[in-house]
Design an enzyme around this catalytic site. Structure first.
Site, PDB file in Angstrom:
ATOM      1  N   ASP A   1     -31.831 108.437  31.489  1.00 22.34           N
ATOM      2  CA  ASP A   1     -32.066 109.026  30.118  1.00 22.34           C
ATOM      3  C   ASP A   1     -33.243 109.966  30.351  1.00 22.34           C
ATOM      4  O   ASP A   1     -34.333 110.377  29.796  1.00 22.34           O
ATOM      5  CB  ASP A   1     -32.692 107.872  29.134  1.00 22.34           C
ATOM      6  CG  ASP A   1     -32.641 108.496  27.831  1.00 22.34           C
ATOM      7  OD1 ASP A   1     -32.090 109.573  27.193  1.00 22.34           O
ATOM      8  OD2 ASP A   1     -33.050 107.722  27.050  1.00 22.34           O
TER       9      ASP A   1
ATOM     10  N   LYS B   1     -44.260  98.493  24.027  1.00 20.94           N
ATOM     11  CA  LYS B   1     -43.090  98.801  23.871  1.00 20.94           C
ATOM     12  C   LYS B   1     -42.567  97.464  23.306  1.00 20.94           C
ATOM     13  O   LYS B   1     -42.418  96.692  24.419  1.00 20.94           O
ATOM     14  CB  LYS B   1     -42.607  99.529  24.934  1.00 20.94           C
ATOM     15  CG  LYS B   1     -41.033 100.152  24.767  1.00 20.94           C
ATOM     16  CD  LYS B   1     -40.523 101.118  25.568  1.00 20.94           C
ATOM     17  CE  LYS B   1     -39.177 101.652  25.385  1.00 20.94           C
ATOM     18  NZ  LYS B   1     -38.710 102.592  26.290  1.00 20.94           N
TER      19      LYS B   1
ATOM     20  N   ASP C   1     -40.100 105.850  30.006  1.00 19.97           N
ATOM     21  CA  ASP C   1     -38.764 105.259  29.379  1.00 19.97           C
ATOM     22  C   ASP C   1     -37.778 105.118  30.321  1.00 19.97           C
ATOM     23  O   ASP C   1     -36.765 105.653  30.778  1.00 19.97           O
ATOM     24  CB  ASP C   1     -38.290 106.590  28.534  1.00 19.97           C
ATOM     25  CG  ASP C   1     -37.250 105.992  27.526  1.00 19.97           C
ATOM     26  OD1 ASP C   1     -36.967 104.719  27.298  1.00 19.97           O
ATOM     27  OD2 ASP C   1     -36.748 106.842  26.465  1.00 19.97           O
TER      28      ASP C   1
ATOM     29  N   ASN D   1     -37.799 112.750  28.979  1.00 17.45           N
ATOM     30  CA  ASN D   1     -38.463 111.640  29.207  1.00 17.45           C
ATOM     31  C   ASN D   1     -39.494 111.507  30.397  1.00 17.45           C
ATOM     32  O   ASN D   1     -39.570 110.700  31.243  1.00 17.45           O
ATOM     33  CB  ASN D   1     -37.545 110.166  29.389  1.00 17.45           C
ATOM     34  CG  ASN D   1     -37.236 109.818  28.048  1.00 17.45           C
ATOM     35  OD1 ASN D   1     -38.114 109.668  26.928  1.00 17.45           O
ATOM     36  ND2 ASN D   1     -36.080 109.514  27.736  1.00 17.45           N
TER      37      ASN D   1
END
Ligand SMILES: Nc1ncnc2c1ncn2[C@@H]1O[C@H](COP(=O)(O)OP(=O)(O)OP(=O)(O)O)[C@@H](O)[C@H]1O
Ligand SMILES: [Mg+2]
Length: 250
Positions: free
Chosen positions: A178, A35, A194, A182
């Protein structure tokens, strides 16, 4: 040799909607996830450096990917992490009660974490500060077309001012930040990813995102009621509205 230099194949993951880029990659015949994000986001809750630190802190607290390597290039932060398996939570949408029960299970696990030793804050003072930073650099999602149909704002400055002037009192817990889409479920267990926005925040932050998803999937308001029954609390609609609005420009 650094792991980043040992990657033999990469495949871009198309699912991410954030400014980060995610790649499925191979190192020594094993699959990992890479990522990356531009350093302009380093002071925000998009930071992959922050995500790596959260991931390490959560290792013995929740099921999360293992950090293989965190590093930086001249203009980016990168994280290489282990692959987590299981079915994506959205795959359970056709069985509403199961879907809702996994949301509830995920939230309860997050709340079980002791925040007295947690150094990650995702509280409103920092979220509004980072939103100001993003707005000033044209990095915020200011296109009202992307906002919820229920959002009665069209101007980013007006929404920002409203958020600053209407801050609700915070009931602090460990929050994912979030949570919606996720996490994975494997053998009935929750596997979170995430994690960049994880930290201490109002418990209504994660509740609001679950409610937003439940409303998106199921027009029947009974499912929202069932969610709160399973959670064992009464809905606080002004707070739910606030956290949905806070997310519009992220
Ligand atoms: N460690 C991992 N194991 C398995 N799959 C992963 C892992 N990390 C990321 N993914 C996959 O890549 C996708 C994007 O990752 P992630 O959600 O971290 O990126 P993002 O850019 O923040 O995305 P978004 O803004 O859509 O939430 C995930 O939905 C998941 O399918
Ligand atoms: Mg994601």
């Amino acid at each position: 040799m650094k792991y980043i230099n040992r990657i033999t194949s990469v495949e871009k993951s198309l699912e991410g909607m954030s400014p980060a880029e995610v790649y499925k990659c191979r190192i020594d015949e094993t699959t990992y996830y890479l990522k990356t994000i531009n350093k302009v986001f380093s002071q925000t809750t998009y930071s992959v450096k922050r995500e790596a630190a959260v991931m390490r802190w959560l290792t013995d607290k929740l099921n999360v990917p293992e950090v293989l390597e965190y590093g930086e290039t001249e203009d980016s932060e990168y994280l290489i992490m282990s692959e987590i398996r299981g079915r994506h939570i959205d795959d359970f949408a056709e069985t509403p009660l199961q879907y809702i029960s996994y949301l509830v299970k995920a939230i309860k696990q997050l709340w079980s974490i002791d925040i007295s030793q947690c150094n990650f804050s995702s509280r409103l003072d920092m979220r509004l500060q980072e939103l100001d930073y993003l707005l000033q650099r044209n990095l915020a999602d200011v296109d009202a077309v992307n906002w919820q149909d229920t959002t009665n704002f069209t101007k980013p400055e007006e929404l920002y001012l409203w958020l600053c002037n209407n801050r609700p009192p915070e009931e602090l817990v460990f929050s994912h930040g979030d949570i919606g889409a996720n996490f994975f479920v494997a053998d009935g267990e929750i596997y979170f990813y995430d994690l960049a926005r994880c930290g201490i925040a109002d418990k209504w932050q994660d509740i609001a995102f679950c409610v937003r998803d439940i409303r998106d999937y199921y027009p029947d308001a009974n499912y929202e009621r069932i969610f709160f029954e399973m959670l064992g609390i009464e809905p606080d609609y002004p707070k739910i509205d606030y956290y949905i609005l806070l997310d519009e420009m992220f």
